[in-house]
Design a protein around this motif. Sequence first.
Motif, short mmCIF file in Angstrom:
data_model
loop_
_atom_site.label_atom_id
_atom_site.label_comp_id
_atom_site.label_asym_id
_atom_site.label_seq_id
_atom_site.Cartn_x
_atom_site.Cartn_y
_atom_site.Cartn_z
N ALA A 92 2.24 1.57 -3.42
CA ALA A 92 1.15 2.26 -4.16
C ALA A 92 1.04 3.54 -4.12
CB ALA A 92 -0.31 1.68 -3.96
N ALA A 93 0.92 4.24 -2.76
CA ALA A 93 1.10 5.80 -2.56
C ALA A 93 2.35 6.29 -3.24
CB ALA A 93 1.15 5.94 -0.90
N ALA A 94 3.42 5.77 -3.35
CA ALA A 94 4.67 6.06 -3.98
C ALA A 94 4.34 6.31 -5.35
CB ALA A 94 6.02 5.41 -3.81
N VAL A 95 3.80 5.33 -5.92
CA VAL A 95 3.67 5.02 -7.47
C VAL A 95 2.61 6.19 -7.70
CG1 VAL A 95 2.47 3.85 -9.37
CG2 VAL A 95 4.08 2.87 -7.74
N PHE A 96 1.47 6.58 -7.03
CA PHE A 96 0.65 7.59 -6.96
C PHE A 96 1.32 9.00 -7.19
CE2 PHE A 96 -1.96 11.03 -5.15
CZ PHE A 96 -3.13 11.02 -5.68
N ALA A 97 2.20 9.19 -6.45
CA ALA A 97 2.79 10.26 -6.42
C ALA A 97 3.78 10.52 -7.58
CB ALA A 97 3.66 10.57 -4.97
N PRO A 110 5.71 -14.06 -1.85
CA PRO A 110 6.03 -15.38 -2.58
C PRO A 110 5.93 -15.46 -4.04
CG PRO A 110 4.71 -15.73 -0.64
CD PRO A 110 4.51 -14.31 -0.97
N PRO A 111 6.73 -16.10 -4.72
CA PRO A 111 6.60 -15.87 -6.28
C PRO A 111 4.94 -16.08 -6.80
CG PRO A 111 8.44 -17.02 -5.66
CD PRO A 111 7.95 -16.64 -4.42
N HIS A 112 4.37 -17.02 -6.33
CA HIS A 112 3.03 -17.31 -6.77
C HIS A 112 1.96 -16.25 -6.39
CE1 HIS A 112 2.78 -18.69 -2.55
NE2 HIS A 112 1.43 -18.58 -2.87
N LEU A 113 2.44 -15.15 -5.59
CA LEU A 113 1.60 -13.95 -5.42
C LEU A 113 2.23 -12.85 -6.31
CD1 LEU A 113 0.82 -14.41 -1.70
CD2 LEU A 113 -0.70 -15.01 -3.73
N THR A 114 3.06 -13.01 -6.99
CA THR A 114 3.50 -11.79 -7.82
C THR A 114 2.51 -10.95 -8.56
OG1 THR A 114 5.79 -12.82 -8.19
CG2 THR A 114 5.31 -10.97 -9.54
N GLY A 115 1.56 -11.54 -9.19
CA GLY A 115 0.68 -10.78 -10.02
C GLY A 115 -0.27 -9.82 -9.06
N ARG A 116 -0.86 -10.55 -7.86
CA ARG A 116 -1.47 -9.61 -6.92
C ARG A 116 -0.68 -8.63 -6.14
NH1 ARG A 116 -5.21 -13.09 -3.02
NH2 ARG A 116 -6.10 -11.36 -2.83
N ALA A 117 0.54 -8.76 -6.04
CA ALA A 117 1.39 -7.77 -5.61
C ALA A 117 1.28 -6.70 -6.49
CB ALA A 117 2.78 -8.41 -5.05
N MET A 118 1.87 -7.05 -7.98
CA MET A 118 1.86 -5.91 -8.82
C MET A 118 0.52 -5.00 -8.88
SD MET A 118 4.83 -5.99 -10.13
CE MET A 118 5.40 -6.78 -8.34
N ALA A 119 -0.51 -5.83 -8.98
CA ALA A 119 -1.74 -5.16 -9.04
C ALA A 119 -2.14 -4.10 -7.68
CB ALA A 119 -2.89 -6.34 -9.01
N LEU A 120 -1.72 -4.62 -6.48
CA LEU A 120 -2.16 -3.54 -5.44
C LEU A 120 -0.93 -2.43 -5.51
CD1 LEU A 120 -3.26 -2.67 -2.96
CD2 LEU A 120 -1.81 -4.18 -1.65
N ALA A 121 0.27 -2.63 -5.96
CA ALA A 121 1.04 -1.44 -6.16
C ALA A 121 0.56 -0.76 -7.59
CB ALA A 121 2.59 -2.05 -6.41
N THR A 163 0.79 -1.21 -0.09
CA THR A 163 -0.05 0.18 0.25
C THR A 163 0.93 1.12 -0.04
OG1 THR A 163 -1.69 -1.06 1.05
CG2 THR A 163 -1.60 1.35 1.24
N VAL A 164 1.82 1.28 0.75
CA VAL A 164 2.74 2.46 0.71
C VAL A 164 3.50 2.35 -0.71
CG1 VAL A 164 5.00 3.32 1.67
CG2 VAL A 164 3.42 2.33 3.34
#
Length: 391
Positions: free
Chosen positions: A23-28, A135-146, A20-21
């Motif tokens: 994502a906030a950095a990407v927002f800025a 973990p590697p199998h959650l990479t897509g979800r991590a990318m989505a949140l960021a 989430t942090v």
Amino acid sequence: MTSPRPDLHAGLGEARTGLTVLAAAVFAAVTTELLPVGLLAQISDAFEVSNGRAGLLVTAYAVMVAVLSVPLALATRRMPRKPLLLVTIGGYAVSNVVAALAPTFGVLAAGRVVGGITHALFFSVCIGYAARLVPPHLTGRAMALAAVGVSGGLVLGVPLSTAIGTAFGWRVAFASLAVLVTLVLVLALVVLPPVVATGDDHSAHRGRRRDLATVVVANGLTYLGTYVLYTYISVLLLDSGAGDRWVGPTLLLFGACGLVGLRVAAAQLDHRPRASAIAVPALMAVGIAAVAMAYPHLVPVVLTGMVWLAAFGPAASLYQSASIRTSASSPETAGAWINASSNAGIGGGAAIGAAVMDQSGLTSVAWTAAAIVASAAVLALLSRAAFPPRR
């Protein structure tokens, strides 16, 4: 004995706060990159330069990102990740402070140069950081949140900063953004855990570098096709009969559709990566083609545009996660290639769109955009190694 398969529906757990942090950095970051778009008239008047010259504040920024992303990622690959991320976030603060205080157009341009260098490095570090939090199998979800920060910057960051600039002056808009970036910097310093990078691409699977190249090309085609038309979205809406005061709210609606599309597709990026790689650009192409057929009737243009931009919502996460899954390089280097190809697509799309519009009009621009994006879907369909089904 076989090892248990990872739970593709597992939550992100403790990593959610750090993501989430990010994502906030990407927002800025996205807001910093695009802020001048809504303030070009004010900036050109303030320094008595043409709108075209003021527009170079955005164009040059994108060119720098496209050129410097990979070299900077390689040059910094052995540096500790968290301090490097904090430096890049601080670079955005410096860029916005310089812009807010610039006494001349040249100083303002120098501030944007600082931002462009920062942007070239930030996204590779951020993508790698997000990948290493899960973990590697959650990479897509991590990318989505960021990547929520990307849509958030388009939906809220740029319009709100533009509104502040309109009400209180463009310098106040840059200063306000500098304050926001500083707050994000403090959050990142306090909240983000340190992560370890390998610092060496030589340990990667060399046999899959062709797959990484395929993902990068597909990403570039998706952004190229999208920005052939999206660069001129306000012209499209106005020519379809929208009043000036409705362009902003319509763009907010389109951005909200992108967020919805990202939310719907997030889990599928890990669960069905190949199907996602085909479906996302295919649905985008269908939406853009529908825009071409609907133009110049406003309501159908808006409805079909909602389909197009909802499908575009998960595109950044799709290609970021796909590039990392190729294991052809470190996550940071893979992210740098995605960042570079995205910005090359943005700049190239604007140029192609302008040329087609001058020759044939907006309908041809939309059909050209649809054809380019459709080629990304075809590439994913033909490239099973680069976009494999989840095993």
